[in-house]
Design a protein around this motif. Structure first.
Motif, mmCIF file in Angstrom:
data_model
loop_
_atom_site.group_PDB
_atom_site.id
_atom_site.type_symbol
_atom_site.label_atom_id
_atom_site.label_comp_id
_atom_site.label_asym_id
_atom_site.label_seq_id
_atom_site.Cartn_x
_atom_site.Cartn_y
_atom_site.Cartn_z
ATOM 1 N N LYS A 237 34.012 49.293 41.485
ATOM 2 C CA LYS A 237 33.285 48.620 40.400
ATOM 3 C C LYS A 237 33.665 47.146 40.312
ATOM 4 C CE LYS A 237 32.488 52.647 37.437
ATOM 5 N NZ LYS A 237 32.802 53.285 36.137
ATOM 6 N N LEU A 238 34.974 46.849 40.429
ATOM 7 C CA LEU A 238 35.405 45.452 40.354
ATOM 8 C C LEU A 238 34.873 44.645 41.533
ATOM 9 C CD1 LEU A 238 39.123 45.625 39.138
ATOM 10 C CD2 LEU A 238 37.117 44.878 37.857
ATOM 11 N N ALA A 239 34.908 45.243 42.710
ATOM 12 C CA ALA A 239 34.417 44.535 43.893
ATOM 13 C C ALA A 239 32.928 44.241 43.770
ATOM 14 C CB ALA A 239 34.693 45.369 45.144
ATOM 15 N N LEU A 241 31.149 44.062 40.910
ATOM 16 C CA LEU A 241 30.925 43.161 39.788
ATOM 17 C C LEU A 241 31.227 41.710 40.163
ATOM 18 C CD1 LEU A 241 30.263 42.929 36.724
ATOM 19 C CD2 LEU A 241 32.692 43.299 36.292
ATOM 20 N N ASN A 242 32.248 41.530 41.021
ATOM 21 C CA ASN A 242 32.674 40.175 41.376
ATOM 22 C C ASN A 242 32.203 39.735 42.758
ATOM 23 O OD1 ASN A 242 34.687 39.209 39.143
ATOM 24 N ND2 ASN A 242 35.142 41.371 39.464
ATOM 25 N N HIS A 243 31.340 40.545 43.366
ATOM 26 C CA HIS A 243 30.768 40.206 44.680
ATOM 27 C C HIS A 243 31.858 39.896 45.701
ATOM 28 C CE1 HIS A 243 26.950 39.993 42.527
ATOM 29 N NE2 HIS A 243 27.489 39.110 41.715
ATOM 30 N N LEU A 244 32.868 40.770 45.748
ATOM 31 C CA LEU A 244 33.990 40.575 46.663
ATOM 32 C C LEU A 244 33.666 41.176 48.025
ATOM 33 C CD1 LEU A 244 36.955 41.479 44.271
ATOM 34 C CD2 LEU A 244 36.058 39.217 44.805
ATOM 35 N N LYS A 245 33.624 40.335 49.034
ATOM 36 C CA LYS A 245 33.358 40.819 50.382
ATOM 37 C C LYS A 245 34.576 41.516 50.970
ATOM 38 C CE LYS A 245 29.851 37.328 51.421
ATOM 39 N NZ LYS A 245 29.442 36.224 52.337
ATOM 40 N N ASP A 246 35.770 41.034 50.606
ATOM 41 C CA ASP A 246 37.010 41.639 51.084
ATOM 42 C C ASP A 246 37.921 41.889 49.892
ATOM 43 O OD1 ASP A 246 39.317 42.481 52.266
ATOM 44 O OD2 ASP A 246 39.518 40.780 53.650
ATOM 45 N N PRO A 247 37.910 43.102 49.333
ATOM 46 C CA PRO A 247 38.717 43.402 48.143
ATOM 47 C C PRO A 247 40.217 43.233 48.354
ATOM 48 C CG PRO A 247 37.046 45.080 48.504
ATOM 49 C CD PRO A 247 37.071 44.236 49.737
ATOM 50 N N ASP A 248 40.653 43.187 49.615
ATOM 51 C CA ASP A 248 42.083 43.031 49.894
ATOM 52 C C ASP A 248 42.540 41.584 49.843
ATOM 53 O OD1 ASP A 248 42.525 45.779 50.271
ATOM 54 O OD2 ASP A 248 41.823 45.648 52.352
ATOM 55 N N ARG A 249 41.606 40.662 49.676
ATOM 56 C CA ARG A 249 41.968 39.245 49.669
ATOM 57 C C ARG A 249 41.627 38.632 48.309
ATOM 58 N NH1 ARG A 249 40.146 36.122 55.016
ATOM 59 N NH2 ARG A 249 41.614 34.633 54.071
ATOM 60 N N LEU A 250 42.665 38.451 47.506
ATOM 61 C CA LEU A 250 42.515 37.814 46.198
ATOM 62 C C LEU A 250 43.303 36.509 46.196
ATOM 63 C CD1 LEU A 250 43.031 40.857 43.786
ATOM 64 C CD2 LEU A 250 40.865 39.845 44.517
ATOM 65 N N ALA A 251 42.810 35.533 45.477
ATOM 66 C CA ALA A 251 43.491 34.243 45.376
ATOM 67 C C ALA A 251 44.134 34.096 44.009
ATOM 68 C CB ALA A 251 42.497 33.104 45.615
ATOM 69 N N VAL A 252 45.378 33.643 43.992
ATOM 70 C CA VAL A 252 46.050 33.382 42.714
ATOM 71 C C VAL A 252 45.235 32.366 41.927
ATOM 72 C CG1 VAL A 252 48.109 32.423 41.630
ATOM 73 C CG2 VAL A 252 48.338 33.896 43.630
#
Length: 259
Positions: A237-239, A241-252
């Motif tokens: 759901k978070l991926a 909602l936020n249009h995350l192509k790679d859920p394993d890569r988040l930026a601080v």
């Protein structure tokens, strides 16, 4: 600038924010009255205890130690997110700090951070009269983890008092932002206090006691799985909602929508 909340209103504000609050002994009347002013109130200050263990940390913060009588704060926030109220009124938590910082906190006119403090405990303005103080159980070594339940309670605590006084998140600061000889709170989600204030601001946008804020700022060490668990949702759901192509890569510093 505001008159301190009554003890009853203080407790009610915390509990209205869905916090678990435990009152330790006669906390309402345990303070440093007669040793300086209490009020006007201008903000909320966050500390780390540099200790471990709930019982020991609560005892130290309530009773103090040689050379520094308690209470050393108003509340101790443990690793599970419980807020232990150890005193109310003037407390030995903030010490001396920079008057320029106080001016900007009162005006809430700074950007991401107040000006870097140039005064400390020995030559600064009395912060014990101006800030509510919360000690959060953590060794402060940069390695001791900040559990999600604890961090969530710290955000809610700051938001509860800002809400009660009509302050913005800029009235919530760290001890290190007040005094040039302090380093707390340190590590984890407090690497940048601006991120913490972003989370407090997000909390203030929702009704007190509601489940979650609408956004979350990614902190060092965060994973999407941990964030999803904290906010009772799923990685999928978070991926989405936020249009995350790679859920394993988040930026601080990255802002995630939660709903």
């Amino acid at each position: 600038m505001a008159t301190p909340l009554s003890f009853a209103r203080f407790i009610s504000a915390l509990r209205a924010e869905s916090l678990t609050v435990e009152i330790v002994g006669d906390a309402e009347h345990h303070n440093r009255a007669g040793h300086g002013a209490w009020g006007p109130m201008n903000g909320v200050m966050i500390h780390h205890t540099a200790s471990s263990g709930t019982d020991r940390s609560v005892e130290i913060c309530r009773e103090g130690y040689a050379g520094l009588p308690g209470p050393l704060c108003h509340g101790v926030i443990d690793k599970t997110g419980v807020v232990h109220i150890v005193g109310y009124g003037r407390a030995n938590h903030a010490g001396g700090g920079d008057p320029a910082v106080l001016r900007h906190v009162i005006a809430e006119d700074y950007g991401d951070h107040p000006p870097r403090p140039t005064r400390g405990n020995s030559d600064g303005t009395d912060g014990n009269s101006h800030f509510y103080g919360f000690e959060c159980i953590n060794l402060g070594d940069g390695k001791d983890p900040w559990p999600a339940a604890q961090y969530d309670a710290i955000v809610k605590t700051a938001a509860a008092l800002c809400r009660a006084h009509g302050w913005s998140a800029r009235s919530a600061i760290g001890h290190r932002e007040w005094s040039d000889d302090k380093v707390d709170p340190r590590g984890g989600p407090f690497a940048d206090m601006a991120d913490f204030r972003d989370d407090v601001a997000a909390r203030l946008k929702v009704k007190p006691g509601s489940g979650t804020a609408s956004t979350y700022t990614v902190k060092s060490g965060d994973t999407l799985g941990a964030i999803a668990k904290r906010f009772k949702t799923t990685v999928t759901k978070l991926a989405r909602l936020n249009h995350l192509k790679d859920p394993d890569r988040l930026a601080v510093g990255q802002k995630l929508k939660l709903k």
